[in-house]
Design a protein around this motif. Structure first.
Motif, PDB file in Angstrom:
ATOM      1  N   ASN A 193      26.825  40.631  47.475  1.00 13.42           N
ATOM      2  CA  ASN A 193      27.707  41.799  47.608  1.00 13.42           C
ATOM      3  C   ASN A 193      26.936  43.009  48.121  1.00 13.42           C
ATOM      4  N   GLU A 220      35.291  40.675  44.069  1.00 10.22           N
ATOM      5  CA  GLU A 220      35.628  41.921  43.390  1.00 10.22           C
ATOM      6  C   GLU A 220      35.822  41.612  41.914  1.00 10.22           C
ATOM      7  N   THR A 221      35.195  42.420  41.071  1.00  8.32           N
ATOM      8  CA  THR A 221      35.290  42.188  39.634  1.00  8.32           C
ATOM      9  C   THR A 221      36.017  43.348  38.975  1.00  8.32           C
ATOM     10  N   LYS A 222      36.678  43.012  37.883  1.00  6.78           N
ATOM     11  CA  LYS A 222      37.384  44.004  37.086  1.00  6.78           C
ATOM     12  C   LYS A 222      36.856  43.870  35.662  1.00  6.78           C
ATOM     13  N   ILE A 223      36.365  44.973  35.120  1.00  3.83           N
ATOM     14  CA  ILE A 223      35.814  44.981  33.767  1.00  3.83           C
ATOM     15  C   ILE A 223      36.929  44.650  32.775  1.00  3.83           C
ATOM     16  N   GLY A 224      36.565  43.888  31.765  1.00  2.00           N
ATOM     17  CA  GLY A 224      37.523  43.508  30.737  1.00  2.00           C
ATOM     18  C   GLY A 224      37.971  44.686  29.895  1.00  2.00           C
ATOM     19  N   GLY A 275      39.648  41.269  32.002  1.00  2.00           N
ATOM     20  CA  GLY A 275      38.929  41.464  33.252  1.00  2.00           C
ATOM     21  C   GLY A 275      39.151  40.281  34.153  1.00  2.00           C
ATOM     22  N   GLY A 276      38.302  40.143  35.123  1.00  2.00           N
ATOM     23  CA  GLY A 276      38.402  39.000  36.008  1.00  2.00           C
ATOM     24  C   GLY A 276      37.665  39.245  37.296  1.00  2.00           C
ATOM     25  N   SER A 277      37.682  38.241  38.116  1.00  2.98           N
ATOM     26  CA  SER A 277      37.026  38.308  39.423  1.00  2.98           C
ATOM     27  C   SER A 277      37.946  37.687  40.455  1.00  2.98           C
ATOM     28  N   VAL A 278      37.901  38.255  41.656  1.00  4.55           N
ATOM     29  CA  VAL A 278      38.732  37.754  42.744  1.00  4.55           C
ATOM     30  C   VAL A 278      37.860  37.594  43.982  1.00  4.55           C
ATOM     31  N   THR A 308      37.279  37.755  47.693  1.00  5.79           N
ATOM     32  CA  THR A 308      37.909  38.521  48.767  1.00  5.79           C
ATOM     33  C   THR A 308      38.089  37.642  50.001  1.00  5.79           C
TER      34      THR A 308
END
Length: 70
Positions: free
Chosen positions: A13, A22-26, A31-34, A36
């Motif tokens: 990255n 792309e990560t999203k904090i829990g 949370g999670g990761s996607v 791209t």
């Protein structure tokens, strides 16, 4: 290990012009990761290179085998 894998993702990255993951904090919503679109393109390119390399190696092995049989 899990940490080593995440370290590699972070490094990719950092090196890429746009993120591959792309990560999203829990938290309350989780949370999670996607992956791209750029990440999907990177995986597709790797798979193409891997296929081409395997074809090359198989062809080279066939040529070597033929030379050894002559």
């Amino acid at each position: 290990s899990y940490k080593a894998a995440w370290d590699i993702v972070k490094e990719i990255n950092t090196l890429a012009k746009s993120p591959i993951l792309e990560t999203k904090i829990g938290g309350e919503g989780g949370g999670g990761s996607v992956l791209t679109q750029k990440g999907k393109q990177l995986i597709a390119a790797f798979e193409t290179i891997e296929r081409d390399l395997n074809k090359f190696l198989k062809n080279a092995q066939n040529k070597i085998n033929k030379l050894l049989q002559d």
